[in-house]
Design an enzyme around this catalytic site. Structure first.
Site, PDB file in Angstrom:
ATOM      1  N   GLN A   1       0.832  -1.200   0.000  1.00 42.55           N
ATOM      2  CA  GLN A   1       0.000   0.000   0.000  1.00 42.55           C
ATOM      3  C   GLN A   1       0.873   1.260   0.000  1.00 42.55           C
ATOM      4  OE1 GLN A   1      -2.063  -1.123   3.532  1.00 42.55           O
ATOM      5  NE2 GLN A   1      -0.203  -1.140   4.758  1.00 42.55           N
TER       6      GLN A   1
ATOM      7  N   HIS B   1      -7.616   4.678  19.884  1.00 45.19           N
ATOM      8  CA  HIS B   1      -6.793   3.676  20.579  1.00 45.19           C
ATOM      9  C   HIS B   1      -7.332   3.350  21.973  1.00 45.19           C
ATOM     10  CE1 HIS B   1      -3.732   4.956  17.467  1.00 45.19           C
ATOM     11  NE2 HIS B   1      -4.008   3.704  17.214  1.00 45.19           N
TER      12      HIS B   1
ATOM     13  N   ASP C   1       0.929   1.872  13.844  1.00 46.70           N
ATOM     14  CA  ASP C   1       1.383   3.153  14.416  1.00 46.70           C
ATOM     15  C   ASP C   1       1.798   3.014  15.882  1.00 46.70           C
ATOM     16  OD1 ASP C   1      -1.117   3.340  15.956  1.00 46.70           O
ATOM     17  OD2 ASP C   1      -2.021   3.796  14.022  1.00 46.70           O
TER      18      ASP C   1
ATOM     19  N   GLU D   1       1.955  -7.024  12.357  1.00 45.59           N
ATOM     20  CA  GLU D   1       1.631  -5.957  11.396  1.00 45.59           C
ATOM     21  C   GLU D   1       2.209  -6.381  10.041  1.00 45.59           C
ATOM     22  OE1 GLU D   1       0.155  -2.708  11.000  1.00 45.59           O
ATOM     23  OE2 GLU D   1       0.929  -3.096   8.984  1.00 45.59           O
TER      24      GLU D   1
ATOM     25  N   ASP E   1       2.025 -11.584   8.201  1.00 44.18           N
ATOM     26  CA  ASP E   1       0.596 -11.675   7.896  1.00 44.18           C
ATOM     27  C   ASP E   1      -0.172 -12.123   9.150  1.00 44.18           C
ATOM     28  OD1 ASP E   1      -1.923 -12.310   7.045  1.00 44.18           O
ATOM     29  OD2 ASP E   1      -1.278 -13.548   5.359  1.00 44.18           O
ATOM     30  N   GLY E   2      -1.006 -11.240   9.667  1.00 39.77           N
ATOM     31  CA  GLY E   2      -1.751 -11.536  10.888  1.00 39.77           C
ATOM     32  C   GLY E   2      -2.705 -12.708  10.719  1.00 39.77           C
TER      33      GLY E   2
ATOM     34  N   ASP F   1      -6.767  -4.360  14.822  1.00 39.07           N
ATOM     35  CA  ASP F   1      -6.632  -2.932  14.507  1.00 39.07           C
ATOM     36  C   ASP F   1      -6.166  -2.796  13.063  1.00 39.07           C
ATOM     37  OD1 ASP F   1      -6.224  -0.239  14.425  1.00 39.07           O
ATOM     38  OD2 ASP F   1      -4.500  -0.226  15.782  1.00 39.07           O
ATOM     39  N   GLY F   2      -7.021  -3.231  12.146  1.00 40.99           N
ATOM     40  CA  GLY F   2      -6.664  -3.176  10.727  1.00 40.99           C
ATOM     41  C   GLY F   2      -7.108  -1.870  10.105  1.00 40.99           C
TER      42      GLY F   2
ATOM     43  N   ASP G   1      -9.001  -0.167   6.437  1.00 35.30           N
ATOM     44  CA  ASP G   1     -10.313  -0.361   5.834  1.00 35.30           C
ATOM     45  C   ASP G   1     -10.333  -1.612   4.955  1.00 35.30           C
ATOM     46  OD1 ASP G   1     -11.542   2.242   6.755  1.00 35.30           O
ATOM     47  OD2 ASP G   1      -9.692   2.926   5.819  1.00 35.30           O
TER      48      ASP G   1
HETATM   49  N1  SPD Z   1     -10.819   4.643   7.901  1.00 35.32           N
HETATM   50  C1  SPD Z   1      -9.957   4.500   8.992  1.00 35.32           C
HETATM   51  C2  SPD Z   1      -9.875   3.107   9.551  1.00 35.32           C
HETATM   52  C3  SPD Z   1      -8.849   3.078  10.603  1.00 35.32           C
HETATM   53  C4  SPD Z   1      -8.649   1.793  11.242  1.00 35.32           C
HETATM   54  N2  SPD Z   1      -7.387   1.627  11.893  1.00 35.32           N
HETATM   55  C5  SPD Z   1      -6.673   2.773  12.297  1.00 35.32           C
HETATM   56  C6  SPD Z   1      -5.311   2.423  12.797  1.00 35.32           C
HETATM   57  C7  SPD Z   1      -4.976   3.119  14.048  1.00 35.32           C
HETATM   58  N3  SPD Z   1      -4.085   2.368  14.849  1.00 35.32           N
END
Ligand code: SPD
Length: 283
Positions: free
Chosen positions: A31, A62, A86, A106, A137-138, A156-157, A159
């Site tokens: 990406q 978070h 992050d 991650e 790969d999770g 915590d993925g 979109d």
């Molecule tokens: N459209 C935003 C979706 C965000 C999902 N994850 C955000 C990562 C923050 N750790």
């Protein structure tokens, strides 16, 4: 001339912030990754041109993805975080002294490297010895993990496009359920019911079928498309309101958003979503 960056939703809606400068742009095998500095919300991470986290607002996301699970799971010794490049999610998880080990998986090393270099204010726990950071790969990690290993799994993925698509399907959550202890808790980010209604409702439904109990909860997020953001809390027994007082006291002492009232109130489900979920449950 002012430079703005807009996340564009289906060529119909824009979510924009005025930029001060661009700090990093890269194309990973998965990406596009960028870190910018905005006037209103400080530094921010974008993935594939979609806002992911901004210094001035990341605490909402978070704190909400972490504390409802960590204040209610019977044990929080062993935690798995999928995504979260992050570092904000593991920062909140590792704030609990009872957490003994965190595997964070991650897929994109560029996200972690860019955030370590340009957003160290979000990822403040990278050096915690309890953290096992895996770039991989999770989905494969979950499939390979031992059954009943984790007390809590947090997804915590990003979109449901690109590498995160697999984090929205039933096979993945069945694998997660098998890797959780019987009393374990899973929380996943669940998009906005305003703009991703079907994705959101389908995810709640899948998690109900897999775990037996799954409930959406909400907070407002000004930079995420739709404004109202959803997560889902899933467990084999209904335990989302079984808040452990000592853990709540810990969370309330450190959090900017999360507290006991927010915990309970965030599970209030708007009627249009209730109706959609009820319709899906009819035989
Ligand atoms: N459209 C935003 C979706 C965000 C999902 N994850 C955000 C990562 C923050 N750790």
């Amino acid at each position: 001339m002012a430079i703005w960056y807009d996340e564009v939703f289906e060529d119909k809606i824009r979510y924009g912030l005025k930029l001060k400068r661009t700090l990093f742009v890269g194309q990973s095998p998965f990406q596009k990754v960028a870190v910018v500095e905005t006037e209103a919300l400080g530094k921010a991470l974008l993935i594939d041109d979609l806002w992911m986290a901004a210094e001035g607002e990341e605490k909402v996301y978070h704190e909400m993805i972490v504390h409802p699970a960590l204040t209610t799971a019977p044990s929080i010794a062993r935690v798995l975080v999928i995504g979260g490049g992050d570092g904000g999610t593991v920062r909140e998880v590792l704030s609990y002294p009872e957490v003994e080990a965190v595997d964070m998986v991650e897929i994109d090393g560029m996200v972690v490297d860019a955030c370590k270099a340009h957003l160290p204010e979000i990822g403040t726990a990278w050096d915690d010895p309890r953290l096992n950071l895996v770039i991989g790969d999770g989905i494969a990690w979950v499939k390979d993990a031992s059954h009943g290993l984790y007390d809590v799994i947090l997804v915590d993925g990003s979109d449901p496009v690109g590498p995160a698509v697999g984090l929205f399907n039933r096979d993945f959550y069945e694998a997660c359920a098998a890797r959780l202890k019987p009393e374990g808790v899973l929380v996943t980010q669940a998009e906005s019911p305003k703009l991703f209604f079907d994705v959101h409702v389908d995810l709640v439904q899948v998690l109900r079928q897999v775990f037996g109990h799954a409930d959406p909860f909400y907070q407002t997020m000004m930079i995420y498309a739709g404004g109202l953001w959803g997560w889902v809390y899933a467990s084999r027994q209904p335990r989302r309101f079984e808040i452990i007082p000592e853990r709540l006291a810990h969370a309330e002492a450190r959090c900017a958003i999360y507290n006991g009232d927010i915990h309970r109130g965030s599970f209030a489900v708007p009627t249009y979503i209730r109706r959609a979920l009820a319709a899906k449950e009819r035989p």
